[in-house]
Design a protein around this motif. Structure first.
Motif, mmCIF file in Angstrom:
data_model
loop_
_atom_site.group_PDB
_atom_site.id
_atom_site.type_symbol
_atom_site.label_atom_id
_atom_site.label_comp_id
_atom_site.label_asym_id
_atom_site.label_seq_id
_atom_site.Cartn_x
_atom_site.Cartn_y
_atom_site.Cartn_z
ATOM 1 N N ARG A 12 0.827 -1.214 0.000
ATOM 2 C CA ARG A 12 0.000 0.000 0.000
ATOM 3 C C ARG A 12 0.860 1.263 0.000
ATOM 4 N NH1 ARG A 12 -2.940 -3.642 3.476
ATOM 5 N NH2 ARG A 12 -5.089 -3.969 2.717
ATOM 6 N N THR A 13 2.075 1.141 0.552
ATOM 7 C CA THR A 13 2.975 2.290 0.602
ATOM 8 C C THR A 13 4.278 2.061 -0.153
ATOM 9 O OG1 THR A 13 4.070 1.522 2.618
ATOM 10 C CG2 THR A 13 2.081 2.874 2.882
ATOM 11 N N GLY A 14 4.592 0.794 -0.427
ATOM 12 C CA GLY A 14 5.869 0.469 -1.042
ATOM 13 C C GLY A 14 7.028 0.495 -0.074
ATOM 14 N N LYS A 15 6.751 0.615 1.242
ATOM 15 C CA LYS A 15 7.803 0.737 2.251
ATOM 16 C C LYS A 15 8.067 -0.608 2.938
ATOM 17 C CE LYS A 15 7.704 5.183 1.470
ATOM 18 N NZ LYS A 15 8.760 5.801 0.623
ATOM 19 N N GLN A 16 9.316 -0.795 3.372
ATOM 20 C CA GLN A 16 9.669 -1.994 4.117
ATOM 21 C C GLN A 16 8.971 -2.002 5.474
ATOM 22 O OE1 GLN A 16 13.960 -1.883 4.254
ATOM 23 N NE2 GLN A 16 14.165 -3.063 2.351
ATOM 24 N N ARG A 17 8.484 -3.189 5.875
ATOM 25 C CA ARG A 17 7.814 -3.348 7.167
ATOM 26 C C ARG A 17 8.789 -3.851 8.230
ATOM 27 N NH1 ARG A 17 4.792 -7.490 7.326
ATOM 28 N NH2 ARG A 17 3.567 -6.798 9.116
ATOM 29 N N GLU A 18 9.408 -5.001 7.941
ATOM 30 C CA GLU A 18 10.299 -5.626 8.915
ATOM 31 C C GLU A 18 11.146 -6.677 8.216
ATOM 32 O OE1 GLU A 18 8.233 -8.043 11.756
ATOM 33 O OE2 GLU A 18 6.690 -8.640 10.325
ATOM 34 N N GLN A 19 12.302 -6.975 8.816
ATOM 35 C CA GLN A 19 13.106 -8.089 8.334
ATOM 36 C C GLN A 19 12.567 -9.358 8.979
ATOM 37 O OE1 GLN A 19 17.349 -7.781 8.971
ATOM 38 N NE2 GLN A 19 17.663 -9.970 8.546
ATOM 39 N N VAL A 20 12.280 -10.366 8.165
ATOM 40 C CA VAL A 20 11.632 -11.570 8.710
ATOM 41 C C VAL A 20 12.491 -12.819 8.563
ATOM 42 C CG1 VAL A 20 9.321 -10.657 8.326
ATOM 43 C CG2 VAL A 20 10.400 -12.017 6.541
ATOM 44 N N ALA A 21 13.515 -12.782 7.729
ATOM 45 C CA ALA A 21 14.336 -13.973 7.510
ATOM 46 C C ALA A 21 15.617 -13.549 6.800
ATOM 47 C CB ALA A 21 13.572 -15.008 6.677
ATOM 48 N N ALA A 22 16.402 -14.527 6.428
ATOM 49 C CA ALA A 22 17.600 -14.305 5.622
ATOM 50 C C ALA A 22 17.557 -15.263 4.435
ATOM 51 C CB ALA A 22 18.866 -14.531 6.437
ATOM 52 N N GLU A 23 18.144 -14.840 3.322
ATOM 53 C CA GLU A 23 18.199 -15.719 2.170
ATOM 54 C C GLU A 23 19.043 -16.954 2.497
ATOM 55 O OE1 GLU A 23 19.438 -13.721 -1.343
ATOM 56 O OE2 GLU A 23 17.714 -12.340 -1.351
ATOM 57 N N ALA A 24 18.587 -18.095 2.028
ATOM 58 C CA ALA A 24 19.280 -19.350 2.313
ATOM 59 C C ALA A 24 20.611 -19.405 1.568
ATOM 60 C CB ALA A 24 18.410 -20.534 1.905
ATOM 61 N N THR A 25 21.646 -19.766 2.268
ATOM 62 C CA THR A 25 22.936 -20.027 1.636
ATOM 63 C C THR A 25 22.899 -21.418 1.000
ATOM 64 O OG1 THR A 25 23.873 -21.069 3.599
ATOM 65 C CG2 THR A 25 24.064 -18.657 3.414
ATOM 66 N N CYS A 161 5.362 -37.278 0.353
ATOM 67 C CA CYS A 161 6.577 -36.592 -0.071
ATOM 68 C C CYS A 161 6.876 -35.408 0.846
ATOM 69 C CB CYS A 161 6.428 -36.074 -1.494
ATOM 70 S SG CYS A 161 6.207 -37.365 -2.731
ATOM 71 N N PRO A 162 8.044 -35.352 1.468
ATOM 72 C CA PRO A 162 8.435 -34.144 2.195
ATOM 73 C C PRO A 162 8.536 -32.965 1.233
ATOM 74 C CG PRO A 162 9.901 -35.989 2.690
ATOM 75 C CD PRO A 162 9.080 -36.394 1.508
ATOM 76 N N VAL A 163 8.423 -31.760 1.764
ATOM 77 C CA VAL A 163 8.350 -30.565 0.930
ATOM 78 C C VAL A 163 9.355 -29.514 1.401
ATOM 79 C CG1 VAL A 163 6.883 -28.610 0.272
ATOM 80 C CG2 VAL A 163 5.926 -30.914 0.321
ATOM 81 N N VAL A 164 10.057 -28.925 0.435
ATOM 82 C CA VAL A 164 10.859 -27.727 0.683
ATOM 83 C C VAL A 164 10.246 -26.618 -0.164
ATOM 84 C CG1 VAL A 164 13.117 -26.632 0.564
ATOM 85 C CG2 VAL A 164 12.934 -29.072 1.132
ATOM 86 N N VAL A 165 9.744 -25.582 0.491
ATOM 87 C CA VAL A 165 9.059 -24.493 -0.194
ATOM 88 C C VAL A 165 10.016 -23.326 -0.392
ATOM 89 C CG1 VAL A 165 7.080 -22.939 -0.222
ATOM 90 C CG2 VAL A 165 6.887 -25.167 0.901
ATOM 91 N N LYS A 166 10.102 -22.877 -1.633
ATOM 92 C CA LYS A 166 10.809 -21.627 -1.903
ATOM 93 C C LYS A 166 9.764 -20.517 -1.758
ATOM 94 C CE LYS A 166 12.673 -18.124 -4.210
ATOM 95 N NZ LYS A 166 11.881 -16.876 -4.373
ATOM 96 N N VAL A 199 12.482 -21.890 2.484
ATOM 97 C CA VAL A 199 13.727 -21.188 2.186
ATOM 98 C C VAL A 199 13.393 -19.926 1.387
ATOM 99 C CG1 VAL A 199 15.127 -23.275 2.225
ATOM 100 C CG2 VAL A 199 14.124 -22.516 0.056
ATOM 101 N N HIS A 200 14.306 -18.970 1.428
ATOM 102 C CA HIS A 200 14.120 -17.683 0.751
ATOM 103 C C HIS A 200 15.316 -17.417 -0.159
ATOM 104 C CE1 HIS A 200 10.903 -16.386 3.619
ATOM 105 N NE2 HIS A 200 11.587 -17.159 4.448
ATOM 106 N N GLY A 201 15.056 -16.624 -1.211
ATOM 107 C CA GLY A 201 16.141 -16.149 -2.060
ATOM 108 C C GLY A 201 16.102 -16.711 -3.466
ATOM 109 N N PHE A 202 16.440 -15.855 -4.433
ATOM 110 C CA PHE A 202 16.443 -16.249 -5.840
ATOM 111 C C PHE A 202 17.417 -17.393 -6.099
ATOM 112 C CE2 PHE A 202 18.183 -15.816 -10.145
ATOM 113 C CZ PHE A 202 17.011 -15.879 -10.904
ATOM 114 N N GLU A 203 18.628 -17.268 -5.600
ATOM 115 C CA GLU A 203 19.628 -18.314 -5.824
ATOM 116 C C GLU A 203 19.218 -19.618 -5.159
ATOM 117 O OE1 GLU A 203 22.125 -18.297 -7.841
ATOM 118 O OE2 GLU A 203 21.749 -16.223 -8.454
ATOM 119 N N ALA A 204 18.564 -19.513 -4.001
ATOM 120 C CA ALA A 204 18.088 -20.730 -3.331
ATOM 121 C C ALA A 204 17.077 -21.460 -4.202
ATOM 122 C CB ALA A 204 17.478 -20.379 -1.982
ATOM 123 N N GLY A 205 16.258 -20.695 -4.928
ATOM 124 C CA GLY A 205 15.296 -21.322 -5.821
ATOM 125 C C GLY A 205 15.964 -22.108 -6.930
#
Length: 513
Positions: A12-25, A161-166, A199-205
């Motif tokens: 609604r504002t385009g502003k950051q709210r909070e940091q919630v995680a880190a991209e997966a290495t 099947c276990p699941v890993v969600v990007k 997991v988070h992050g483009f490279e992680a995907g």
């Protein structure tokens, strides 16, 4: 090297709210996949799986206020829409638990030996087994039903099947919250929490689709992103199934007699379908074939009124907003394309504005004959957001010519008159046959937005709507994560319990004497 933070953003504002995680290495990703792989044995217990799916639904329902509040803060989809989406999500989980309990998804078939046949038939017993770890790529536009706790995850877990969600970057906080609830549900019924990882992050995907212990993948998103992952899945040393839902135009055909009979009703319904979820549904009607002449004009006027009454909406992120604005402008610049209601940026939207990712809904109009010109090919491509194209056709042949140029679609809709729905040979029957060739779901006198979770549902279609012939919604979605195995002349004590003569699990089966 410091981990890259993952931020939740208020659209609604385009502003950051909070940091919630880190991209997966790469190490984080590898550990998540290996832990998921190790949990397969525990997840093979059907009783535990059933309990897990139901416990997950209960925990999500019990946390509804927090889940909806978090999702709305990240997507601006509204509490009413998200409350309904959460109900759909928990219904899916329970429906798959019921399917596992009933057991027909295993497709058990038993052929007893028949030595007198020519040639003789040996004893054969067939059922389906889980593939292994499934990679799920969450959708932007459904933070619940097609994301961490959504249909891909639910159906894969139901299959064993276990699941890993990007997670999708548009709703990372919602993803983390839902992932924690699923893991709590797993532990509560005695399963390892590693049966679901986020997991988070483009490279992680990219690393996820290439990981050697990942056995299949499910994706909902753009053609460009889905095709890149599909190609990566195919290029692996051991290729894996990739079930992608990519893009869809979802054509609508309004017959002349339907326009004459109820032009205003159709125009109002179209406006509601185009703007539902701010036009961010994968089955939004993007091309509407409307007859030229006064009846079609009345339909267009009703559509314009419905769009004007809707008002501006908020898209999920700045990339979608920018793509929508540029896509509308590119289409509107073509000769003979008009914009009776101009779609584009909303008031005060954009970088530095208080309107965030706000856009205005609208529609374009073009003579249908123009769509046979390659210069107008962009009008036959999806434009994500609240806009549609009215193609005004002169006769049935012109409409059919346009339909024959379309690629695969998730849905195709026909608006017919009362007389046409009476059945029998004729133009309506020919239209149904024609659109059946290009879509996974055919709708008559309704709208494609809203995909019911039901055993007979099919949410897929010819490429590029999907990369396989399976469905991502409904009971048969579980089939994506299973493979058949036949046992020939195996002694009864050595067979899996599902296939033994005594049928100790009480499962449905087809038996040939």
């Amino acid at each position: 090297m410091a981990a890259t933070p993952v931020w939740s953003v208020d659209p609604r504002t385009g502003k950051q709210r909070e940091q919630v995680a880190a991209e997966a290495t790469p190490q984080d990703l590898d550990e998540a996949v290996r832990a998921a792989h190790a949990s397969r044995t525990a997840l093979a217990d059907r009783t535990a799986r059933i309990a897990f799916l139901r416990a997950a639904a209960e925990l999500l329902d019990g946390s509804a206020e927090a889940v909806v509040r978090t999702a709305d803060a990240e997507t601006a989809l509204g509490t009413a829409r998200l409350t309904g989406e959460l109900a759909r999500t928990t219904y899916q989980l329970r429906a798959f638990a019921d399917a596992v309990e009933e057991g027909s998804y295993l497709d058990i078939r038993i052929d007893h030996p028949a030595p007198d046949l020519a040639p003789p038939r040996p004893g054969l017993r067939r059922y389906k087994v889980p593939l292994g770890v499934v990679a799920v790529y969450a959708a932007s536009n459904f933070p619940l039903a097609f994301s961490v706790p959504g249909g891909d995850t639910a159906s894969a877990l139901a299959a064993g099947c276990p699941v890993v969600v990007k997670a999708h970057p548009d709703h990372p906080a919602t993803s983390e919250l839902c992932g924690s609830l699923l893991r709590r549900a797993a532990v509560a019924v005695g399963l390892p929490e590693a049966v679901v990882a986020v997991v988070h992050g483009f490279e992680a995907g990219l690393d996820l689709i290439r990981h050697p212990l990942v056995s299949a993948a499910g994706f909902t998103g753009s053609i460009r992103g889905g095709r890149a992952l599909f190609d990566a899945a195919s290029a692996r040393p051991v290729p894996i199934p990739f079930h992608g839902e990519l893009g869809s135009l979802n054509p609508v055909v309004v017959t002349p007699s339907a326009a004459a009979e109820r032009a205003e009703e159709i125009g109002a319904g179209l406006a509601g379908s185009v703007t539902l979820g701010v036009g961010q549904f994968c089955v939004k009607p993007g091309l509407v074939l409307v007859p030229a002449g006064p009846d079609g004009d009345r339909l267009a006027e009703a559509l314009a009124k419905g769009l004007a009454d809707t008002g501006p909406g908020v898209l999920l992120d700045h990339r979608m907003r920018d793509g929508f604005v540029s896509g509308v402008a590119e289409r509107a610049a073509l000769p003979e394309v008009t914009a009776p209601v101009a779609a584009g940026p909303g008031p005060d939207a954009g970088d530095g504005g208080s309107g965030g990712h706000t856009v205005a809904a609208g529609f374009l109009s073009v003579p249908a004959g123009r769509l046979t010109d390659p210069a107008y090919a962009v009008l036959l491509e999806e434009c994500f957001g609240p806009v549609t194209v009215l193609a005004r056709y002169a006769d049935q042949h012109e409409a059919a010519t346009v339909l024959d140029r379309l690629p695969g679609n998730l849905s195709a809709t026909l608006q017919l008159s009362a007389a046409e729905t009476a059945g029998g040979p004729g133009p309506a029957a020919e239209l149904i046959d024609r659109v059946t060739r290009l879509a996974g779901r055919v709708v008559v006198n309704g709208w494609p937005t809203g995909v019911a979770v039901a055993p007979a549902q099919h949410h897929g279609g010819p490429y590029p709507a999907a990369t396989s012939h399976s469905t991502s919604v409904g009971g048969t979605a579980i089939e994506r994560w299973l493979r058949p195995v036949a046992y020939q002349s195996v002694p009864d004590p050595l067979l899996p319990p599902e296939l033994r003569d005594a049928n100790p699990l009480g499962l449905p089966r087809r038996v040939t004497p």
